[in-house]
Design a protein around this motif. Structure first.
Motif, mmCIF file in Angstrom:
data_model
loop_
_atom_site.group_PDB
_atom_site.id
_atom_site.type_symbol
_atom_site.label_atom_id
_atom_site.label_comp_id
_atom_site.label_asym_id
_atom_site.label_seq_id
_atom_site.Cartn_x
_atom_site.Cartn_y
_atom_site.Cartn_z
ATOM 1 N N GLY A 199 117.174 86.737 37.039
ATOM 2 C CA GLY A 199 118.158 87.742 37.401
ATOM 3 C C GLY A 199 119.395 87.056 37.918
ATOM 4 O O GLY A 199 119.347 85.884 38.334
ATOM 5 N N GLN A 200 120.523 87.754 37.872
ATOM 6 C CA GLN A 200 121.760 87.116 38.315
ATOM 7 C C GLN A 200 122.702 88.093 39.003
ATOM 8 O O GLN A 200 122.747 89.283 38.680
ATOM 9 N N LYS A 201 123.415 87.557 39.966
ATOM 10 C CA LYS A 201 124.527 88.245 40.609
ATOM 11 C C LYS A 201 125.787 87.444 40.335
ATOM 12 O O LYS A 201 125.740 86.214 40.150
ATOM 13 N N ILE A 202 126.923 88.132 40.312
ATOM 14 C CA ILE A 202 128.199 87.518 39.952
ATOM 15 C C ILE A 202 129.188 87.645 41.106
ATOM 16 O O ILE A 202 129.365 88.728 41.664
ATOM 17 N N ILE A 203 129.828 86.531 41.442
ATOM 18 C CA ILE A 203 130.940 86.545 42.389
ATOM 19 C C ILE A 203 132.124 85.890 41.699
ATOM 20 O O ILE A 203 132.076 84.698 41.342
ATOM 21 N N SER A 204 133.181 86.647 41.465
ATOM 22 C CA SER A 204 134.345 86.120 40.755
ATOM 23 C C SER A 204 135.232 85.307 41.694
ATOM 24 O O SER A 204 135.591 85.770 42.784
ATOM 25 N N LEU A 205 135.579 84.096 41.263
ATOM 26 C CA LEU A 205 136.479 83.245 42.035
ATOM 27 C C LEU A 205 137.920 83.354 41.548
ATOM 28 O O LEU A 205 138.806 82.676 42.070
ATOM 29 N N GLY A 206 138.159 84.209 40.556
ATOM 30 C CA GLY A 206 139.504 84.390 40.015
ATOM 31 C C GLY A 206 139.797 83.408 38.889
ATOM 32 O O GLY A 206 139.114 82.392 38.718
ATOM 33 N N GLY A 207 140.806 83.740 38.099
ATOM 34 C CA GLY A 207 141.200 82.855 37.015
ATOM 35 C C GLY A 207 140.151 82.722 35.928
ATOM 36 O O GLY A 207 140.099 81.712 35.222
ATOM 37 N N GLY A 208 139.301 83.750 35.767
ATOM 38 C CA GLY A 208 138.281 83.698 34.732
ATOM 39 C C GLY A 208 137.109 82.802 35.069
ATOM 40 O O GLY A 208 136.366 82.396 34.165
ATOM 41 N N VAL A 209 136.905 82.497 36.347
ATOM 42 C CA VAL A 209 135.796 81.644 36.786
ATOM 43 C C VAL A 209 134.926 82.444 37.756
ATOM 44 O O VAL A 209 135.448 83.172 38.602
ATOM 45 N N TYR A 210 133.618 82.286 37.642
ATOM 46 C CA TYR A 210 132.732 83.024 38.534
ATOM 47 C C TYR A 210 131.540 82.178 38.947
ATOM 48 O O TYR A 210 131.175 81.201 38.291
ATOM 49 N N LEU A 211 130.947 82.578 40.066
ATOM 50 C CA LEU A 211 129.664 82.041 40.490
ATOM 51 C C LEU A 211 128.569 82.902 39.874
ATOM 52 O O LEU A 211 128.642 84.133 39.913
ATOM 53 N N GLU A 212 127.555 82.270 39.303
ATOM 54 C CA GLU A 212 126.412 82.963 38.740
ATOM 55 C C GLU A 212 125.199 82.590 39.592
ATOM 56 O O GLU A 212 124.658 81.491 39.472
ATOM 57 N N ILE A 213 124.800 83.491 40.476
ATOM 58 C CA ILE A 213 123.663 83.223 41.355
ATOM 59 C C ILE A 213 122.404 83.699 40.644
ATOM 60 O O ILE A 213 122.316 84.858 40.223
#
Length: 230
Positions: free
Chosen positions: A41-55
């Motif tokens: 499973g995954q959660k997403i946190i966007s860092l902006g500029g089309g880049v994100y953290l995929e937990i």
């Protein structure tokens, strides 16, 4: 054109990790769905500029009960806590990915986990051509590259769920990597890491990602975690 796409974080509990990261950064999270073939499973946190953290963490208990290889590896990697699992680049040029695959001596993979799709709320996200396969890169502490033609359905565009955070990421500015620049350049072949437009610092330790710096509406921030264990 090459760009930073996302950063994978492995956790034994994606809810706990996501809440902690959102509290630390103020950035809200989105539900990224799950990989049926992997039990992730995954959660997403966007860092902006089309880049994100995929937990990511294992959410399908049968994968753990049956001791599937990825479940065992994730369990091993997170025994001491959360870790940066993967540094993932993207290109909008399939020929560029094919050249990178040839440089690495592998075939371009055309799906995830044997062709399984990522199932997310309200839609399916398409299969992604990439090279090398994610474990073939991540467990070496090196980046892989995904084909992303446009950002219209990109995970970084998923809206944060209400109440999870009001800060917005404004783009990644720096990465701290293990190893040295020569090692990264050898891995990437004719792809120049300077094209990423990010300050890359090398600490000379074991390969992997150690820290990511980014701008946000709350000011500059840094997330630091242990790297994947090689």
């Amino acid at each position: 054109m090459i760009a930073l796409d996302h950063i994978a974080i492995w956790s034994d509990n994606l809810y706990r990790t996501t809440i902690e990261l959102s509290r630390m950064t103020g950035i809200g999270s989105a539900d990224g769905g799950y990989f049926p073939g992997l039990g992730l499973g995954q959660k997403i946190i966007s860092l902006g500029g089309g880049v994100y953290l995929e937990i990511e963490s294992i959410v399908d208990h049968t994968m753990i009960a049956e001791r599937k290889p990825l479940a065992l590896e994730l369990e091993r990697q997170t025994a001491a806590g959360d870790c940066f699992a993967g540094l993932c680049l993207r290109s909008d040029d399939l020929d560029e990915i094919a050249r990178f695959a040839a440089h690495r001596g592998v075939e371009v993979a055309t799906g995830i986990a044997g062709g399984k799709e990522v199932m997310v709320p309200r839609q399916k996200r398409g299969k992604a051509a990439h090279a090398p396969d994610f474990l073939g890169s991540w467990l070496l502490g090196k980046p892989n590259i995904y084909y992303v033609a446009d950002l219209d359905t990109h995970s970084s565009t998923l809206p944060a769920q209400p109440g999870t955070g009001d800060v917005r990421g404004l783009g990644v500015t720096s990465l701290e990597l293990g190893g040295d620049e020569a090692s990264l350049r050898e891995w990437l072949g004719d792809i120049d890491p300077a094209e990423l437009g990010i300050d890359i610092q090398f600490n000379g330790l074991a390969d992997g990602l150690y820290a990511v710096g980014f701008d946000s509406t709350a000011g500059p921030q840094v997330i630091r975690l242990a790297p994947i264990t090689l």
